[in-house]
Design an enzyme around this catalytic site. Structure first.
Site, PDB file in Angstrom:
ATOM      1  N   ASP A  13       0.832  -1.197   0.000  1.00 47.96           N
ATOM      2  CA  ASP A  13       0.000   0.000   0.000  1.00 47.96           C
ATOM      3  C   ASP A  13       0.873   1.256   0.000  1.00 47.96           C
ATOM      4  O   ASP A  13       1.713   1.434   0.875  1.00 47.96           O
ATOM      5  CB  ASP A  13      -0.894  -0.014   1.247  1.00 47.96           C
ATOM      6  CG  ASP A  13      -2.043   0.970   1.173  1.00 47.96           C
ATOM      7  OD1 ASP A  13      -1.897   2.016   0.515  1.00 47.96           O
ATOM      8  OD2 ASP A  13      -3.097   0.704   1.761  1.00 47.96           O
ATOM      9  N   GLN A  14       0.672   2.089  -0.992  1.00 45.54           N
ATOM     10  CA  GLN A  14       1.312   3.400  -1.050  1.00 45.54           C
ATOM     11  C   GLN A  14       2.823   3.305  -1.273  1.00 45.54           C
ATOM     12  O   GLN A  14       3.585   4.128  -0.775  1.00 45.54           O
ATOM     13  CB  GLN A  14       0.989   4.202   0.227  1.00 45.54           C
ATOM     14  CG  GLN A  14       1.078   5.710   0.060  1.00 45.54           C
ATOM     15  CD  GLN A  14       0.353   6.473   1.150  1.00 45.54           C
ATOM     16  OE1 GLN A  14      -0.848   6.372   1.283  1.00 45.54           O
ATOM     17  NE2 GLN A  14       1.066   7.247   1.944  1.00 45.54           N
ATOM     18  N   CYS A  53      -6.578   4.760  -2.290  1.00 49.45           N
ATOM     19  CA  CYS A  53      -6.650   3.333  -1.958  1.00 49.45           C
ATOM     20  C   CYS A  53      -7.825   2.615  -2.608  1.00 49.45           C
ATOM     21  O   CYS A  53      -7.635   1.709  -3.427  1.00 49.45           O
ATOM     22  CB  CYS A  53      -6.718   3.164  -0.439  1.00 49.45           C
ATOM     23  SG  CYS A  53      -5.238   3.688   0.440  1.00 49.45           S
ATOM     24  N   HIS A 103      -9.997  -2.888   1.322  1.00 48.36           N
ATOM     25  CA  HIS A 103     -10.755  -1.661   1.541  1.00 48.36           C
ATOM     26  C   HIS A 103     -12.112  -1.686   0.833  1.00 48.36           C
ATOM     27  O   HIS A 103     -12.547  -0.689   0.258  1.00 48.36           O
ATOM     28  CB  HIS A 103      -9.938  -0.447   1.094  1.00 48.36           C
ATOM     29  CG  HIS A 103     -10.373   0.835   1.741  1.00 48.36           C
ATOM     30  ND1 HIS A 103      -9.576   1.955   1.773  1.00 48.36           N
ATOM     31  CD2 HIS A 103     -11.518   1.182   2.377  1.00 48.36           C
ATOM     32  CE1 HIS A 103     -10.213   2.931   2.397  1.00 48.36           C
ATOM     33  NE2 HIS A 103     -11.392   2.478   2.774  1.00 48.36           N
ATOM     34  N   ASP A 292      -1.066  -0.298  -4.748  1.00 48.89           N
ATOM     35  CA  ASP A 292      -2.290   0.382  -5.192  1.00 48.89           C
ATOM     36  C   ASP A 292      -1.989   1.774  -5.754  1.00 48.89           C
ATOM     37  O   ASP A 292      -2.583   2.201  -6.739  1.00 48.89           O
ATOM     38  CB  ASP A 292      -3.339   0.443  -4.077  1.00 48.89           C
ATOM     39  CG  ASP A 292      -2.823   1.044  -2.778  1.00 48.89           C
ATOM     40  OD1 ASP A 292      -1.616   1.373  -2.671  1.00 48.89           O
ATOM     41  OD2 ASP A 292      -3.632   1.179  -1.831  1.00 48.89           O
ATOM     42  N   HIS A 293      -1.064   2.489  -5.145  1.00 42.86           N
ATOM     43  CA  HIS A 293      -0.659   3.829  -5.593  1.00 42.86           C
ATOM     44  C   HIS A 293       0.656   4.158  -4.909  1.00 42.86           C
ATOM     45  O   HIS A 293       1.187   3.334  -4.152  1.00 42.86           O
ATOM     46  CB  HIS A 293      -1.728   4.883  -5.256  1.00 42.86           C
ATOM     47  CG  HIS A 293      -2.116   4.854  -3.804  1.00 42.86           C
ATOM     48  ND1 HIS A 293      -1.309   5.362  -2.809  1.00 42.86           N
ATOM     49  CD2 HIS A 293      -3.210   4.357  -3.179  1.00 42.86           C
ATOM     50  CE1 HIS A 293      -1.897   5.181  -1.640  1.00 42.86           C
ATOM     51  NE2 HIS A 293      -3.051   4.567  -1.825  1.00 42.86           N
TER      52      HIS A 293
END
Length: 502
Positions: A13-14, A53, A103, A292-293
């Site tokens: 994540d991130q 997200c 999420h 995700d990003h």
């Protein structure tokens, strides 16, 4: 590799793709990810479908952009009718399991997964819905501020560390269950972590790895507020930047903890890959590593995501499997491409009636074919005032929002995106060509109206459901103790034999 391979999807994540130009950067202490990179197809220019997200994850799972899924922000319901790669694989006879974060918002907390081994780290209701009717409003109890930066440092346990320790534990246990072949079907196991997402807090043994790290300061320092572009100004306001003093030491500590948490993830991923190999599953399994990003990590004075700048929008992507080959591919691609890649590898024909996909399989690129169209991104979440879209071709990135001037960057000549060419007369034809592509792909007025209506509806529903008896949608994992280990309705000899591998 078999005709119907297994899939192990490792999602973080991130994590910004700028740290993975060809596998993890040299300064990152990630031996397991670097070993994976050596045998993987490495996509150096992979982009998120949306730099937030939930919208990115819904798009990753469906192969469709937010304007098709209706998942615009971190509190938008993921429709139960939206086909995901978990649905396609399960329909074709795969066992599909999730350990960790996805999420999902709404009462459907599986979206095609047959089993979900953990709950999620984030809430499943509409409470985080932004409101474009109130530009500039921020809700501090759930919305990002810069305390993640000012509070960066060491912790041996945190909300996020507890979650990811559990995710890894259940992921490894599932690999052992799969190895025992109690279920003969091919499988797809998705293990999805919440790190290195802020807060920027790491365990000391990983923190200590980066004491002399050469990358503790951004390549592009803070840009004064008045010189920032319109959307970056909104993001600074959204994180309440005026209330925080961010100096060089805070930046160093935040980035150090971020890098430390990548090493923390690498250790967990190493255990999963080791279990896969020891259980003799690696020869029939495709491993996909993605995020995700990204995270701006202080570049330009910006943090977190929600932007089309490279730090926020670019993500790592590696695909490894017997017969797939290895090497670096620089063609821009998208996380939207993962679903059609999975279905092609599994031999599943696309269902045109289920909706047009925005991604395309990565396999032709690995064989030298050209990509058919530019990479597309959308953003309509927190910090925005209207939907934003972006197109990335082989060299240029074009960003458009009806409320802001367009942006054009030559990423070959200007990888830091410091020179906006949109107003350059010499680029007028290129801007016009990109703008024609935007108009052909998006009805921006309709997109805006649909986002606003979605937000307004969710505010009504959320306010109503918080009154009286509250029934949460959060996933509650089932753990049937009566079917675990040894019980008196079981034959001890059978239990011991079936539980052993090899």
């Amino acid at each position: 590799m078999s005709l119907r391979p297994n899939f192990l999807i490792l999602m973080v994540d991130q994590m910004t793709g700028t740290l993975c130009p060809d596998g993890p950067a040299r300064f990152l202490q990630t031996p397991h990810l670097k070993a994976l990179a050596e045998r993987a197809l490495r996509f150096s220019n992979c982009y998120t479908p949306s730099p937030l997200c939930l919208p990115s994850r819904a798009s990753f799972m469906s192969g469709m952009l937010p304007s098709r899924t209706g998942v615009y922000d971190n509190a938008a319901e993921v429709p139960a009718s939206l086909p995901t790669f978990a649905h396609y694989l399960r329909r074709a006879g795969y066992r599909s399991v999730l350990s960790g974060k996805m999420h999902f918002v709404g009462p459907d907390q599986l979206h095609g997964f047959e089993e979900r081994l953990t709950t999620d780290i984030y809430p499943a209701d509409f409470g985080w819905t932004p409101d474009f009717r109130k530009p500039g409003e921020r809700i501090d109890w759930w919305y990002h501020n810069l305390s993640s930066v000012t509070g960066a440092g060491i912790a041996e346990i945190s909300n996020q560390l507890e979650f990811d320790d559990e995710v890894a534990f259940h992921g490894e246990a599932e690999i052992y269950r799969l190895a025992r072949k109690r279920d003969a079907r091919p499988w797809c196991l998705t293990v999805s972590f919440t790190h290195p997402h802020d807060p920027y807090v790491a365990r000391r043994r990983f923190w200590d790895l980066y004491e002399d790290c050469p990358a503790l300061l951004p390549e592009v320092g803070p840009i004064p507020y008045e010189k920032q572009d319109a959307h970056s100004k909104r993001l600074l306001e959204a994180v309440d930047f005026r209330r925080f003093e961010i100096g060089e030491e805070q930046v160093r500590r935040a980035r150090r903890a971020y890098f430390a948490n990548i090493s923390y993830l690498d250790e967990h991923i190493g255990r999963l890959l080791d279990a896969l190999k020891r259980c003799r599953l690696d020869e029939d399994t495709v491993v996909i590593f993605c995020a995700d990003h990204g995270d701006m990590l202080g570049e330009r004075g910006l943090w977190f995501k929600m932007s089309f700048f490279e730090g926020s929008a670019r993500i790592p992507l590696m695909v490894s499997g017997p017969g797939l080959g290895s090497g670096r591919i620089d063609t821009p691609v998208s996380a939207l491409d993962i679903l059609p890649t999975l279905t092609e590898l599994a031999g599943i024909a696309p269902d045109a009636d289920a909706g047009e996909r925005d991604g395309e399989s990565l396999l032709p690129l690995a064989k030298g074919a050209a990509r058919r169209r530019p990479v597309m991104m959308e953003y309509a979440g927190e910090g925005a005032c209207a939907p934003m879209v972006s197109l990335r071709d082989a060299r240029y990135k074009f960003n458009h929002c009806e409320e802001d001037p367009p942006q054009l960057f030559d990423l070959a000549a200007d990888p830091q995106e410091l020179n906006d060419l949109a107003a350059d007369p010499g680029q007028a034809e290129r801007v016009a060509t990109f703008m024609a592509q935007v108009r052909a792909r998006w009805d921006m007025a309709r997109f805006d109206a649909e986002v606003r209506q979605s937000q307004a509806r969710r505010w009504v529903v959320y306010d109503a459901l918080r009154q009286g008896n509250y029934l949460p949608w959060d996933h509650q994992p089932e753990l049937k103790a009566s079917e675990r280990f040894m019980r008196n309705h079981m034959d001890l000899n059978v239990v011991e034999e079936e539980a052993r591998f090899p």
